[in-house]
Design a protein around this motif. Structure first.
Motif, short mmCIF file in Angstrom:
data_model
loop_
_atom_site.label_atom_id
_atom_site.label_comp_id
_atom_site.label_asym_id
_atom_site.label_seq_id
_atom_site.Cartn_x
_atom_site.Cartn_y
_atom_site.Cartn_z
N TYR A 29 0.84 -1.21 0.00
CA TYR A 29 0.00 0.00 0.00
C TYR A 29 0.87 1.25 0.00
N VAL A 30 1.82 1.30 0.93
CA VAL A 30 2.67 2.49 1.03
C VAL A 30 3.50 2.65 -0.25
N ALA A 31 4.11 1.54 -0.70
CA ALA A 31 4.97 1.62 -1.89
C ALA A 31 4.15 2.04 -3.12
N ASN B 298 -14.60 10.20 10.90
CA ASN B 298 -13.74 9.48 11.85
C ASN B 298 -12.49 8.99 11.12
N HIS B 299 -11.44 8.71 11.89
CA HIS B 299 -10.12 8.42 11.31
C HIS B 299 -9.54 7.16 11.96
N GLN B 300 -9.53 6.06 11.18
CA GLN B 300 -9.06 4.81 11.77
C GLN B 300 -7.65 4.44 11.34
N SER B 301 -7.28 4.83 10.11
CA SER B 301 -6.01 4.36 9.59
C SER B 301 -5.68 5.17 8.33
N SER B 302 -4.47 5.01 7.83
CA SER B 302 -4.14 5.70 6.58
C SER B 302 -4.97 5.14 5.41
N ASP C 185 -7.97 5.22 5.32
CA ASP C 185 -9.11 6.14 5.17
C ASP C 185 -9.01 6.93 3.86
N VAL C 186 -7.76 7.10 3.39
CA VAL C 186 -7.56 7.85 2.15
C VAL C 186 -8.36 7.21 1.01
N LEU C 187 -8.49 5.86 1.05
CA LEU C 187 -9.21 5.17 -0.03
C LEU C 187 -10.70 5.51 0.00
N LYS D 164 1.32 18.42 9.92
CA LYS D 164 2.39 18.94 9.07
C LYS D 164 3.46 17.89 8.73
N GLU D 165 3.56 16.86 9.57
CA GLU D 165 4.56 15.80 9.32
C GLU D 165 4.34 15.12 7.98
N LEU D 166 3.11 15.14 7.50
CA LEU D 166 2.79 14.44 6.25
C LEU D 166 3.54 15.03 5.05
N ILE D 167 3.89 16.30 5.16
CA ILE D 167 4.59 16.93 4.04
C ILE D 167 5.96 16.29 3.80
N TYR D 168 6.49 15.64 4.87
CA TYR D 168 7.81 15.00 4.73
C TYR D 168 7.71 13.56 4.24
N ALA D 169 6.51 13.12 3.88
CA ALA D 169 6.33 11.73 3.45
C ALA D 169 6.68 11.56 1.97
N GLY D 170 7.84 12.01 1.60
CA GLY D 170 8.37 11.80 0.24
C GLY D 170 7.44 12.30 -0.85
N THR D 171 7.28 11.45 -1.87
CA THR D 171 6.46 11.86 -3.01
C THR D 171 5.00 12.08 -2.60
N VAL D 172 4.55 11.30 -1.59
CA VAL D 172 3.17 11.48 -1.10
C VAL D 172 3.02 12.88 -0.49
N GLY D 173 4.03 13.30 0.24
CA GLY D 173 4.01 14.63 0.85
C GLY D 173 3.95 15.73 -0.20
N GLU E 70 -11.16 13.88 15.22
CA GLU E 70 -10.52 13.13 16.32
C GLU E 70 -9.06 13.54 16.46
N GLY E 71 -8.49 14.09 15.36
CA GLY E 71 -7.13 14.63 15.40
C GLY E 71 -6.01 13.60 15.35
N THR E 72 -6.38 12.33 15.33
CA THR E 72 -5.38 11.25 15.25
C THR E 72 -6.09 9.97 14.83
N ARG E 73 -5.29 8.95 14.46
CA ARG E 73 -5.93 7.69 14.06
C ARG E 73 -6.43 6.96 15.30
N ASN E 74 -7.56 6.29 15.15
CA ASN E 74 -8.16 5.63 16.30
C ASN E 74 -8.93 4.41 15.83
C1 LIG Z 1 6.01 11.57 8.70
C2 LIG Z 1 5.24 10.57 7.96
C3 LIG Z 1 3.74 10.69 7.99
C4 LIG Z 1 3.09 9.38 7.71
C5 LIG Z 1 2.83 9.13 6.24
C6 LIG Z 1 3.38 7.84 5.82
C7 LIG Z 1 3.46 7.72 4.32
C8 LIG Z 1 2.35 6.91 3.85
C9 LIG Z 1 2.43 6.70 2.41
C10 LIG Z 1 1.39 6.28 1.73
C11 LIG Z 1 0.06 6.17 2.35
C12 LIG Z 1 -0.89 6.95 1.56
C13 LIG Z 1 -1.68 8.01 2.18
C14 LIG Z 1 -1.12 8.68 3.32
C15 LIG Z 1 -2.00 9.58 4.02
C16 LIG Z 1 -2.16 9.11 5.41
C17 LIG Z 1 -2.28 10.17 6.38
C18 LIG Z 1 -2.40 9.63 7.72
O1 LIG Z 1 -3.08 8.69 8.01
O2 LIG Z 1 -1.69 10.30 8.61
C19 LIG Z 1 -1.89 9.99 9.95
C20 LIG Z 1 -2.53 11.17 10.62
O3 LIG Z 1 -3.75 11.34 10.11
C21 LIG Z 1 -2.66 11.00 12.10
O4 LIG Z 1 -1.45 10.64 12.57
P1 LIG Z 1 -1.32 9.95 13.99
O5 LIG Z 1 -2.34 8.87 14.09
O6 LIG Z 1 -1.56 11.00 15.03
O7 LIG Z 1 0.08 9.44 14.00
#
Ligand SMILES: CCCCCCCC/C=C\CCCCCCCC(=O)OC[C@@H](O)COP(=O)(O)O
Ligand SMILES: CCCCCCCCCCCCCCCC(=O)SCCNC(=O)CCNC(=O)[C@H](O)C(C)(C)COP(=O)(O)OP(=O)(O)OC[C@H]1O[C@@H](n2cnc3c(N)ncnc32)[C@H](O)[C@@H]1OP(=O)(O)O
Length: 443
Positions: free
Chosen positions: A204-206, A268-272, A274-276, A292-301, A343-347
């Motif tokens: 999934y990530v790759a 609600n936010h359970q996992s990444s 959720d994007v699907l 903001k950390e998501l911006i550092y997720a390489g090409t996805v960011g 929720e502000g975070t995955r749950n």
């Molecule tokens: C610094 C890296 C940030 C994590 C991103 C990893 C890269 C994932 C690559 C492909 C996955 C595709 C879609 C990614 C979008 C997912 C966003 C996401 O789920 O972020 C978690 C954030 O809602 C809550 O973070 P925490 O549960 O507080 O932690």
């Protein structure tokens, strides 16, 4: 309760005659259901055909059926009856196990906790006595699987030993090893749900990273830079990923998304993953609020940035507040919709977390309606702790909009409560009726 019970042996019939098969039998006993039975059996050993693997049984019997003080071996027997599987290096397939008391530790055990008769005596598997621990489990790891693994291991061994002497032999055995990899991979996918879990997650990530490589030039061609219109490109690139992971979405309440102008979507936010689901229903001119950390997720960011995602620093409330106040203005100026995970975070705890206030301040500041969307629980196909990632169905329920016209910051608390209660009951409702996973084999 933590109980250490040394001196029991699992006989592990590898079904392979080669003495080169080395196994690290570190594993845990898990159920095919979702119960947390918290029972671990571990051992590190090298073994050949029909070796007995000494293990120490370390466990706590933590089911919620009032059996906390049960002896671990009785618990183990109980688990067998519930079709638990034995995992060796992550292969969760029932392995041929036999049970025998280690004579050396007999005295020690007699002094310690009492051992239930059914567990203490070696048993014979008559095939239909469910109440006893069978001597040998017939639900084998297929022999051909183990043979292939042994072949792979011995081929690897040969490569190392021959490569220094004969280059020709070395390259042909290397080919041998290479040819063994795809069927081995397929077999692991077929036989181990833990392997499937990691494989699907990595895939999934790759895959998303690769799609993002494609998305970057497409977004640049479409809009020349950061623009919410790029979300159309991203949406169309991501739509097929659900099929690759064996997921299906059932969406209800489409009519509620027919609202014109800007609005705030909360979900609600359970996992990444959720994007699907998000991409399944994402309306035009809609982008998200993300950490903001998501911006550092390489090409996805980079793709997220190009899609106009608003990044907030969750650790600095004052920064996050000013970014969101700016976003409220942009929503109105550019007619944009924003998707927030309140929720502000995955749950994935089977219920919603208390909501943060940002989404509601945002909606009130923009005087835009809120549209709640509920994702049903993923627990029927995705269990992070139990390392299960099967195929499954996700219900997405789009709820009617909640108007905020005329509301002020004073109303934020009640708006939050109302939204939370609506979403919570919808979450429980859709999660209850969601079909069970299609099983471990259908990935
Ligand atoms: C610094 C890296 C940030 C994590 C991103 C990893 C890269 C994932 C690559 C492909 C996955 C595709 C879609 C990614 C979008 C997912 C966003 C996401 O789920 O972020 C978690 C954030 O809602 C809550 O973070 P925490 O549960 O507080 O932690
Ligand atoms: C092709 C393939 C490529 C890949 C394709 C990628 C696809 C692209 C998919 C991306 C998908 C992204 C998915 C990301 C998913 C996450 O990143 S989730 C994590 C980030 N999101 C959030 O956190 C949003 C929710 N959080 C909030 O809204 C929080 O309120 C804040 C703003 C962060 C502040 O949090 P906090 O300080 O912890 O808590 P909170 O109690 O809410 O607020 C504290 C005070 O500030 C006040 N306050 C809060 N917000 C405000 C505000 N806006 N205005 C005024 N006052 C405010 C509150 O009222 C409160 O004061 P009091 O009322 O108690 O006096």
């Amino acid at each position: 309760m933590m109980v250490q019970e040394p001196g029991w042996e699992f006989g592990l019939d590898t079904g392979v005659s080669t003495p080169t098969l080395a196994m690290s039998a570190t594993g845990s006993l898990v159920t095919t259901g979702s119960q947390d039975l918290g029972f671990n059996v571990s051992s590190e050993t090298r073994c050949s055909r029909q070796d007995r693997v000494p293990v120490s049984v370390l466990g706590h019997w933590g089911s919620n059926r009032g059996q906390r003080d049960e002896h671990p071996l009785l618990a183990l027997q109980h688990l067998y009856q519930h079709h638990l599987v034995w995992s060796i290096q992550g292969w969760t397939r029932p392995a041929p196990l036999s049970f025998q008391r280690n004579q050396q530790c007999e005295a020690q055990q007699m002094r310690g906790t009492s051992i239930p008769a059914a567990a203490a005596a070696p048993q014979h598997d008559d095939g239909d006595d469910d109440d006893a621990i069978p001597a040998t489990f017939s639900r084998d790891v297929p022999r051909w699987f183990l043979c292939l693994l042994a072949h792979f291991l011995s081929a690897t061994n040969t490569t190392t030993t021959t490569s220094s002497t004969t280059t020709g032999t070395s390259s042909s055995t290397r080919m041998d090893v290479l040819w063994t990899i795809p069927p081995l991979l397929l077999l692991l996918l077929w036989s181990s749900s833990t392997f499937v879990f990691y494989f699907k997650k990595c895939f999934y990530v790759a895959w998303m990273m690769c799609l993002a490589v494609l998305a970057i030039p497409l977004c640049l061609l479409k809009s020349g830079g950061r623009d919410v219109e790029n979300m159309r490109v991203i949406r169309s690139l991501v739509r097929h990923v659900k099929h690759l992971l064996g997921l299906r979405f059932e969406v209800s309440g489409w009519e509620h998304l027919q609202t014109k102008g800007p609005y705030v979507i909360i979900s609600n936010h359970q996992s990444s993953l959720d994007v699907l689901g998000l991409m399944e229903v994402l309306p035009d001119r809609c982008t998200m609020i993300a950490k903001k950390e998501l911006i550092y997720a390489g090409t996805v960011g980079i793709t997220c940035w190009l899609g106009g995602i608003v990044f907030i620093n969750r650790k600095k409330t004052s920064d996050a507040k000013s970014v969101m106040a700016e976003a409220a203005k942009t929503m109105l100026d550019d007619q944009i919709r924003l998707w927030v995970f309140p929720e502000g975070t995955r749950n994935q705890r089977g219920d919603l977390l208390p909501f943060k206030k940002g989404a509601f301040h945002l909606a009130v500041a923009a005087q835009a309606p809120i549209i709640p969307i509920v994702f049903s629980s993923y627990s029927n196909f995705y269990l992070r702790k139990e390392k299960q990632f099967n195929s499954g169905t996700i219900r997405l329920k789009i709820l009617p909009k909640i108007d905020t016209k005329g509301m002020t910051t004073e109303d934020v608390a009640s708006l939050l409560d109302k939204s939370f209660n609506l979403m919570r009951s919808a979450f429980l409702e859709v999660s209850d009726s969601v079909p069970q996973s299609n099983g471990t084999r259908c990935h």
